[in-house]
Design an enzyme around this catalytic site. Structure first.
Site, PDB file in Angstrom:
ATOM      1  N   THR A  23      -7.237   1.908   4.516  1.00 36.72           N
ATOM      2  CA  THR A  23      -5.987   1.206   4.765  1.00 36.72           C
ATOM      3  C   THR A  23      -4.847   2.094   4.310  1.00 36.72           C
ATOM      4  O   THR A  23      -4.986   2.875   3.370  1.00 36.72           O
ATOM      5  CB  THR A  23      -5.954  -0.191   4.111  1.00 36.72           C
ATOM      6  OG1 THR A  23      -4.897  -0.950   4.690  1.00 36.72           O
ATOM      7  CG2 THR A  23      -5.808  -0.137   2.604  1.00 36.72           C
ATOM      8  N   CYS A  29       2.166  -4.471  -1.052  1.00 35.30           N
ATOM      9  CA  CYS A  29       0.881  -5.045  -0.622  1.00 35.30           C
ATOM     10  C   CYS A  29      -0.224  -4.623  -1.593  1.00 35.30           C
ATOM     11  O   CYS A  29      -0.074  -3.668  -2.345  1.00 35.30           O
ATOM     12  CB  CYS A  29       0.513  -4.559   0.772  1.00 35.30           C
ATOM     13  SG  CYS A  29       1.612  -5.111   2.089  1.00 35.30           S
ATOM     14  N   HIS A  46      -6.196  -5.866   3.041  1.00 30.49           N
ATOM     15  CA  HIS A  46      -4.829  -5.365   2.856  1.00 30.49           C
ATOM     16  C   HIS A  46      -3.930  -6.594   2.923  1.00 30.49           C
ATOM     17  O   HIS A  46      -3.588  -7.058   4.009  1.00 30.49           O
ATOM     18  CB  HIS A  46      -4.500  -4.369   3.959  1.00 30.49           C
ATOM     19  CG  HIS A  46      -3.134  -3.752   3.850  1.00 30.49           C
ATOM     20  ND1 HIS A  46      -2.897  -2.459   4.240  1.00 30.49           N
ATOM     21  CD2 HIS A  46      -1.931  -4.221   3.432  1.00 30.49           C
ATOM     22  CE1 HIS A  46      -1.615  -2.167   4.065  1.00 30.49           C
ATOM     23  NE2 HIS A  46      -1.010  -3.239   3.574  1.00 30.49           N
TER      24      HIS A  46
END
Length: 162
Positions: A23, A29, A46
């Site tokens: 990711t 995040c 994610h």
């Protein structure tokens, strides 16, 4: 040779060895990795936000929200033959991406994402064995489902393996 699977924002993916789950662009995040070292299977989420706002509790659960991502991944990992008691977790991201003068009332998302992830893991009894969170820079992750190792990359920072 390992196959590479990309995990986008608000997604999670489950994969068995030999696979690299990747990711990119974790700012505030959070990347949550769960691994069963016996089944050589893992999941990577994610997540974007800590939890839905009031009134959204009835919506379909997704990995957009950190508070739900762990439960969603555990359910899928069990379907793939993993044992919940063998799962271990690693966590990265949750940065503060803006200077203090540019922060708004919505600031602190990164820190709140990290807290929500830790609470979800604790609720499930999954040990958090490594983390690279906070600070003021973004990260990208590579999760090796064979070894359980996460490689954390960030601009102008040394590569970290955890």
């Amino acid at each position: 040779m390992s196959r590479i699977v990309s995990v986008g924002i608000s997604e999670f993916k489950i994969a068995s060895a030999p696979t690299i789950l990747m990711t990119y662009g974790l700012g505030s995040c959070v990347g949550i990795a769960l691994h069963d070292p016996v089944a050589l299977t893992g999941g990577l989420a994610h997540t974007l936000l800590p939890a839905p706002v009031r009134g959204m509790d009835s919506m379909v659960k997704s990995a957009k929200f950190t508070c739900w991502a762990v439960d969603l991944m555990v359910e899928e990992l069990i379907k793939c033959g993993c044992v919940a008691e063998r799962l271990v977790a690693k966590l990265a991201g949750g940065a503060t991406m803006f200077e203090p003068q540019h922060r708004t009332t919505h600031s602190g998302i990164g820190e709140r994402n990290v807290t929500a992830a830790k609470e979800a893991l604790e609720r499930r009894g999954i040990p958090l064995v490594a983390s690279d969170t906070g600070d003021d820079y973004g990260r990208s992750l590579e999760f090796n489902t064979v070894t359980g190792v996460i490689t954390v990359r960030a601009l102008q920072r040394p590569i970290k393996r955890m």
